[in-house]
Design an enzyme around this catalytic site. Structure first.
Site, mmCIF file in Angstrom:
data_model
loop_
_atom_site.group_PDB
_atom_site.id
_atom_site.type_symbol
_atom_site.label_atom_id
_atom_site.label_comp_id
_atom_site.label_asym_id
_atom_site.label_seq_id
_atom_site.Cartn_x
_atom_site.Cartn_y
_atom_site.Cartn_z
ATOM 1 N N SER A 115 39.544 -3.256 -22.415
ATOM 2 C CA SER A 115 39.078 -2.668 -21.145
ATOM 3 C C SER A 115 37.671 -2.094 -21.301
ATOM 4 C CB SER A 115 40.062 -1.598 -20.654
ATOM 5 O OG SER A 115 40.048 -0.457 -21.484
ATOM 6 N N LYS A 116 37.378 -1.518 -22.465
ATOM 7 C CA LYS A 116 36.022 -0.995 -22.695
ATOM 8 C C LYS A 116 35.025 -2.153 -22.806
ATOM 9 C CE LYS A 116 34.875 2.721 -23.199
ATOM 10 N NZ LYS A 116 34.478 3.791 -22.248
ATOM 11 N N TYR A 151 43.043 -1.065 -24.853
ATOM 12 C CA TYR A 151 41.954 -0.087 -24.707
ATOM 13 C C TYR A 151 40.604 -0.746 -24.984
ATOM 14 C CZ TYR A 151 38.605 3.468 -26.227
ATOM 15 O OH TYR A 151 37.465 4.218 -26.389
ATOM 16 N N ARG A 179 50.789 0.305 -36.100
ATOM 17 C CA ARG A 179 50.407 0.052 -34.699
ATOM 18 C C ARG A 179 50.249 -1.458 -34.505
ATOM 19 N NH1 ARG A 179 44.775 2.700 -33.366
ATOM 20 N NH2 ARG A 179 45.960 4.422 -32.478
ATOM 21 N N PRO A 180 50.816 -2.030 -33.426
ATOM 22 C CA PRO A 180 50.594 -3.462 -33.178
ATOM 23 C C PRO A 180 49.099 -3.739 -32.975
ATOM 24 C CG PRO A 180 52.255 -2.552 -31.658
ATOM 25 C CD PRO A 180 51.659 -1.391 -32.392
ATOM 26 N N ALA A 224 34.139 8.937 -18.395
ATOM 27 C CA ALA A 224 35.529 8.956 -17.914
ATOM 28 C C ALA A 224 36.240 7.677 -18.328
ATOM 29 C CB ALA A 224 35.553 9.100 -16.394
ATOM 30 N N ASP A 267 38.399 11.045 -8.622
ATOM 31 C CA ASP A 267 38.805 9.849 -9.363
ATOM 32 C C ASP A 267 37.669 8.828 -9.231
ATOM 33 O OD1 ASP A 267 39.916 7.434 -10.200
ATOM 34 O OD2 ASP A 267 41.844 7.791 -9.211
ATOM 35 N N THR A 313 32.500 2.215 -27.150
ATOM 36 C CA THR A 313 33.108 2.419 -28.466
ATOM 37 C C THR A 313 32.804 1.261 -29.412
ATOM 38 O OG1 THR A 313 35.276 2.406 -29.551
ATOM 39 C CG2 THR A 313 35.205 1.437 -27.399
ATOM 40 N N ASP A 314 32.877 1.532 -30.723
ATOM 41 C CA ASP A 314 32.723 0.449 -31.706
ATOM 42 C C ASP A 314 33.925 -0.494 -31.683
ATOM 43 O OD1 ASP A 314 34.620 2.130 -32.899
ATOM 44 O OD2 ASP A 314 33.543 2.340 -34.799
ATOM 45 N N GLU A 315 35.024 -0.073 -31.034
ATOM 46 C CA GLU A 315 36.238 -0.894 -31.068
ATOM 47 C C GLU A 315 36.074 -2.212 -30.307
ATOM 48 O OE1 GLU A 315 39.945 1.187 -30.654
ATOM 49 O OE2 GLU A 315 39.036 3.090 -31.249
HETATM 50 P P1 NAD Z 1 39.302 11.866 -23.337
HETATM 51 O O1 NAD Z 1 40.548 11.081 -23.120
HETATM 52 O O2 NAD Z 1 39.365 13.091 -24.172
HETATM 53 O O3 NAD Z 1 38.700 12.315 -21.918
HETATM 54 C C1 NAD Z 1 38.601 11.435 -20.846
HETATM 55 C C2 NAD Z 1 38.289 12.242 -19.588
HETATM 56 O O4 NAD Z 1 38.135 11.307 -18.502
HETATM 57 C C3 NAD Z 1 39.387 13.232 -19.189
HETATM 58 O O5 NAD Z 1 38.830 14.487 -18.865
HETATM 59 C C4 NAD Z 1 40.017 12.580 -17.952
HETATM 60 O O6 NAD Z 1 40.542 13.521 -17.023
HETATM 61 C C5 NAD Z 1 38.845 11.804 -17.372
HETATM 62 N N1 NAD Z 1 39.295 10.675 -16.562
HETATM 63 C C6 NAD Z 1 40.206 9.727 -16.903
HETATM 64 N N2 NAD Z 1 40.386 8.875 -15.880
HETATM 65 C C7 NAD Z 1 39.550 9.276 -14.881
HETATM 66 C C8 NAD Z 1 39.269 8.792 -13.579
HETATM 67 N N3 NAD Z 1 39.912 7.719 -13.092
HETATM 68 N N4 NAD Z 1 38.344 9.431 -12.838
HETATM 69 C C9 NAD Z 1 37.691 10.527 -13.329
HETATM 70 N N5 NAD Z 1 37.941 11.031 -14.530
HETATM 71 C C10 NAD Z 1 38.857 10.418 -15.312
HETATM 72 O O7 NAD Z 1 38.233 10.833 -23.902
HETATM 73 P P2 NAD Z 1 37.095 11.050 -24.995
HETATM 74 O O8 NAD Z 1 37.679 10.902 -26.337
HETATM 75 O O9 NAD Z 1 36.339 12.266 -24.663
HETATM 76 O O10 NAD Z 1 36.195 9.750 -24.732
HETATM 77 C C11 NAD Z 1 35.161 9.778 -23.762
HETATM 78 C C12 NAD Z 1 34.472 8.436 -23.712
HETATM 79 O O11 NAD Z 1 33.932 8.112 -24.992
HETATM 80 C C13 NAD Z 1 35.408 7.285 -23.345
HETATM 81 O O12 NAD Z 1 34.719 6.409 -22.487
HETATM 82 C C14 NAD Z 1 35.707 6.621 -24.678
HETATM 83 O O13 NAD Z 1 35.979 5.251 -24.507
HETATM 84 C C15 NAD Z 1 34.410 6.853 -25.411
HETATM 85 N N6 NAD Z 1 34.529 6.918 -26.876
HETATM 86 C C16 NAD Z 1 35.435 7.762 -27.453
HETATM 87 C C17 NAD Z 1 35.503 7.849 -28.857
HETATM 88 C C18 NAD Z 1 36.445 8.814 -29.533
HETATM 89 O O14 NAD Z 1 36.527 8.806 -30.764
HETATM 90 N N7 NAD Z 1 37.147 9.677 -28.815
HETATM 91 C C19 NAD Z 1 34.666 7.059 -29.638
HETATM 92 C C20 NAD Z 1 33.747 6.203 -29.001
HETATM 93 C C21 NAD Z 1 33.690 6.152 -27.627
#
Ligand code: NAD
Length: 349
Positions: free
Chosen positions: A160-161, A157, A287-288, A81, A58, A131-133
């Protein structure tokens, strides 16, 4: 070169690890807590490689993160993560603050301690994946986000990012930690957890279940194939200028309704039978705080680092629909044990 990839058992992290092991000579340490969103199947194709290592840790656990740095002596971190689903952040925001903000803080502190202790290779860098969000919502006609857009997050979300991004920049400016950041648009592709729009719609369309579209489906997102994101991350990690951030996007803006209608067409073409699946589209309560539009100006990463997406949305979506139809053994256990396709994010829990 040994790299810690956090969140490597998730959607994007696993695509990055598959890319690093198959296309580069890097050694990878996957640091993942294995939350509900992870699947070990997503890294199965590289798990036997001597250049792949796994640590179930973690990122909020400072002692364990310190041990991983000391044991593996990485030349860098690519930090993915996170808790990543906006709807879940509405239902349970505390977990997002914990992992995305506190977890990022813990990683930054441990990375800094590792560098300051003199054990890190000279080229060490910390790449934070965002993220772009974080930039908030655009009007339907406004210009796309550039790296200098002010932050204006709407959901727990994205807030937090955004907080994590600020911490990363602060650790660079205040403590001199070598960092780069990237902000990417919506990803799609294989191994995406079925709570997200595209896999959910493919699976429900194949089963001829109602296809829930939030509001009127007019919200616009830019879509990027996950393999293009993986290539961009490696390029930015390897060549990005320290202290800089890079926007990554697919030049593929689509409304949610356009995406769902195209999924329906593709599933109809492949499975046939019965009335057109677009008839299954059902408009549900929005979605809110739903941002109207995200769009990315990815000029900087192209001009400075020579990265552009290789996949078009049309070809990438076809390939993704085929992947989900052919890989039921990956997603059916998730539906059976972790997530049954129910509506999330109305803030009820
Ligand atoms: P995901 O939810 O598919 O995977 C997240 C992974 O992080 C999981 O394997 C989970 O087990 C691990 N994780 C969560 N909490 C943890 C902790 N406390 N310690 C260790 N591991 C932990 O997410 P994703 O869609 O692959 O996104 C990955 C990253 O990219 C994120 O940071 C997200 O903000 C960013 N992102 C995602 C998108 C998208 O479209 N999915 C777009 C832009 C940016």
């Amino acid at each position: 070169m040994k790299i810690l990839v956090t969140g490597g058992s998730g959607f994007i992290g696993s695509a990055l690890i598959r890319y690093l092991v198959s296309e580069t000579t890097a050694e990878v340490v996957n640091v993942d807590k294995l939350t509900y969103a992870s699947t070990q199947g997503s890294v199965a194709s590289v798990a036997a490689s001597p250049r792949y290592h796994f640590e179930q840790v973690d990122i909020c656990d400072a002692a364990e993160v310190a041990r991983v740095f000391a044991q593996h002596k990485p030349a860098g971190v690519i930090h993915l993560a996170a808790e990543s689903h906006v709807d879940r952040s509405i239902d349970a925001p505390g977990e997002f603050v914990q992992t995305n903000v506190v977890g990022t803080f813990v990683l930054l502190q441990q990375a800094l301690g590792y560098v300051q202790a003199g054990g890190a290779p000279a080229e060490f860098r910390f790449h934070h994946v965002s993220t772009d969000e974080v930039f908030g919502s655009l009007g339907l006609d406004g210009p796309a986000f550039t790296e200098t857009n002010p932050y204006d997050p709407s959901s727990p979300y994205s807030a937090s990012k955004a907080a994590a991004d600020h911490f990363v920049r602060a650790w660079h400016r205040t403590f001199g930690l070598p960092v780069v950041l990237s902000n990417c648009s919506n990803n799609y592709g294989p191994y995406q957890f079925p709570e997200k729009l595209i896999p959910l719609m493919i699976i429900k369309a194949a089963a001829r279940e109602p296809l829930p579209v939030y509001g009127r489906g007019e919200n616009v997102r830019d879509w990027l194939h996950v393999n293009d994101h993986a290539r961009a991350l490696w390029r930015i990690f390897s060549r990005g200028v320290l202290g800089e951030s890079y926007n990554i996007g697919g030049n593929s803006e689509r409304s949610n309704l356009q995406v769902v209608e195209r999924v329906c067409q593709l599933v109809d073409e492949r499975l046939g039978g019965g009335p057109p699946r677009r008839d299954l589209i059902t408009y549900v309560k929005d979605r809110p705080g739903h941002d109207l539009r995200y769009a990315i100006d990815a000029t900087k990463v192209d001009r400075e680092l020579g990265w552009t997406p290789q996949e078009t949305f049309d070809s990438g979506l076809e390939q993704t629909v085929d992947w989900y139809l052919e890989n039921r053994e990956w997603w059916q256990p998730i539906l059976d044990a972790k997530y049954a396709g129910n509506r999330l994010g109305l803030g009820k829990s």
